[in-house]
Write a protein that holds these residues in place. Sequence first.
Motif, PDB file in Angstrom:
ATOM      1  N   GLU A  71       0.844   4.446  -3.193  1.00 49.29           N
ATOM      2  CA  GLU A  71       0.690   5.616  -1.950  1.00 49.29           C
ATOM      3  C   GLU A  71       1.744   6.577  -2.846  1.00 49.29           C
ATOM      4  OE1 GLU A  71       0.061   4.885   1.984  1.00 49.29           O
ATOM      5  OE2 GLU A  71      -1.657   3.607   1.513  1.00 49.29           O
TER       6      GLU A  71
ATOM      7  N   ASP B  15       0.654  -1.446   0.257  1.00 50.64           N
ATOM      8  CA  ASP B  15       0.071  -0.320  -0.488  1.00 50.64           C
ATOM      9  C   ASP B  15       1.162   0.976   0.058  1.00 50.64           C
ATOM     10  OD1 ASP B  15      -2.455  -1.272   0.167  1.00 50.64           O
ATOM     11  OD2 ASP B  15      -2.321  -1.449   1.701  1.00 50.64           O
ATOM     12  N   SER B  16       1.928   1.461   1.127  1.00 52.09           N
ATOM     13  CA  SER B  16       2.762   2.446   0.731  1.00 52.09           C
ATOM     14  C   SER B  16       3.810   2.409  -0.456  1.00 52.09           C
ATOM     15  CB  SER B  16       3.895   2.342   1.774  1.00 52.09           C
ATOM     16  OG  SER B  16       5.096   1.157   1.777  1.00 52.09           O
TER      17      SER B  16
ATOM     18  N   ALA C 263      -8.147   4.970  -8.215  1.00 54.61           N
ATOM     19  CA  ALA C 263      -8.627   5.415  -6.709  1.00 54.61           C
ATOM     20  C   ALA C 263      -8.720   6.876  -6.546  1.00 54.61           C
ATOM     21  CB  ALA C 263      -9.325   3.819  -6.447  1.00 54.61           C
ATOM     22  N   GLU C 264      -7.639   6.348  -6.477  1.00 56.45           N
ATOM     23  CA  GLU C 264      -6.658   7.864  -6.233  1.00 56.45           C
ATOM     24  C   GLU C 264      -5.851   9.044  -6.761  1.00 56.45           C
ATOM     25  OE1 GLU C 264      -5.617   8.156  -2.868  1.00 56.45           O
ATOM     26  OE2 GLU C 264      -7.008   5.996  -2.428  1.00 56.45           O
ATOM     27  N   VAL C 265      -6.469   8.897  -8.534  1.00 55.80           N
ATOM     28  CA  VAL C 265      -5.660  10.047  -9.244  1.00 55.80           C
ATOM     29  C   VAL C 265      -6.744  10.616  -9.877  1.00 55.80           C
ATOM     30  CG1 VAL C 265      -3.559   8.991  -9.433  1.00 55.80           C
ATOM     31  CG2 VAL C 265      -5.164   8.400 -11.028  1.00 55.80           C
TER      32      VAL C 265
ATOM     33  N   SER D 144      -5.602  -0.285 -10.323  1.00 55.97           N
ATOM     34  CA  SER D 144      -6.588  -0.262  -9.815  1.00 55.97           C
ATOM     35  C   SER D 144      -6.837   0.546  -8.544  1.00 55.97           C
ATOM     36  CB  SER D 144      -7.639  -1.826  -9.144  1.00 55.97           C
ATOM     37  OG  SER D 144      -7.866  -2.578 -10.376  1.00 55.97           O
ATOM     38  N   ALA D 145      -5.936  -0.100  -7.599  1.00 53.43           N
ATOM     39  CA  ALA D 145      -5.890   0.994  -6.178  1.00 53.43           C
ATOM     40  C   ALA D 145      -5.263   2.698  -7.065  1.00 53.43           C
ATOM     41  CB  ALA D 145      -4.919   0.294  -5.553  1.00 53.43           C
ATOM     42  N   LEU D 146      -4.466   2.248  -7.688  1.00 48.31           N
ATOM     43  CA  LEU D 146      -3.953   3.931  -8.422  1.00 48.31           C
ATOM     44  C   LEU D 146      -4.991   5.114  -9.069  1.00 48.31           C
ATOM     45  CD1 LEU D 146      -1.135   5.739  -8.529  1.00 48.31           C
ATOM     46  CD2 LEU D 146      -1.058   4.673 -10.422  1.00 48.31           C
TER      47      LEU D 146
ATOM     48  N   GLN E  95      -0.289  13.237  -7.903  1.00 52.42           N
ATOM     49  CA  GLN E  95      -1.205  14.144  -7.244  1.00 52.42           C
ATOM     50  C   GLN E  95       0.440  15.960  -7.185  1.00 52.42           C
ATOM     51  OE1 GLN E  95      -2.149  12.363  -3.705  1.00 52.42           O
ATOM     52  NE2 GLN E  95      -4.165  11.485  -4.707  1.00 52.42           N
TER      53      GLN E  95
ATOM     54  N   ALA F  91       0.657   7.516  -5.983  1.00 46.39           N
ATOM     55  CA  ALA F  91      -0.184   8.476  -6.052  1.00 46.39           C
ATOM     56  C   ALA F  91      -0.574  10.164  -5.437  1.00 46.39           C
ATOM     57  CB  ALA F  91      -1.358   7.978  -5.144  1.00 46.39           C
ATOM     58  N   ARG F  92       0.541   9.827  -4.806  1.00 45.33           N
ATOM     59  CA  ARG F  92       1.006  11.003  -4.377  1.00 45.33           C
ATOM     60  C   ARG F  92       1.756  12.112  -5.556  1.00 45.33           C
ATOM     61  NH1 ARG F  92       2.201   9.045   0.592  1.00 45.33           N
ATOM     62  NH2 ARG F  92       4.248   8.428   0.150  1.00 45.33           N
TER      63      ARG F  92
END
Length: 194
Positions: free
Chosen positions: A61, A57-58, A108-110, A104-106, A68, A64-65
């Motif tokens: 993330e 997860d880290s 959801a964050e971008v 998929s996880a990414l 952003q 994704a950071r």
Amino acid sequence: MGQGILCYGDSNTYGYDPRSYLGGRYPKAVRWTGKLEAAGWEIINQGENGRSIPRLDSEIEAVARAVQEVEPEVLAVMLGSNDLLQRPGLTAEVCGQRMERFLSALLAEVPAELKVLLIAPPPMEPGGWVPDPALIRESHRLADCYETLAKRLGVFFADAGKWDVELTFDGVHFSEAGHRAFTVGLLEILRPLR
């Protein structure tokens, strides 16, 4: 969103020069990321030697950071070779599952307007790093797994195996000519994304 491309990958994105034993890289003008910059794209090179598909997860993330913070127009992801190299017996399907979880996880964050481009790396060839024919076979199968995944997730897809990318003696890393061929292929994919 900006005009840039965040290039997230392994040593072939970093621009590793296999003639160097200390992790050195080709000059910027030789690397495909440098050539894209010369063609007018703003490049954020997030290539790293030895990187495999993020599973923690880290790690996800952190990507994704970066998206952003940088706000690129395109996120280009080319990974999977190290997953195969580091785990003998790993299949292209398992790489596809890892990539699906990561993307998929990414996604959801971008931001929804981010254009995500999944690139299947050029298949490996017999060489210093590639002693096992099974590795070559699975690396050839990655493109089909990734293409199916890209359709399912609604992201863009490119198969670098179709671009005649020359590899060096190790069977994995791009030669200088390989970087040129990769650039030509990628520019064709990127043109309609502008």
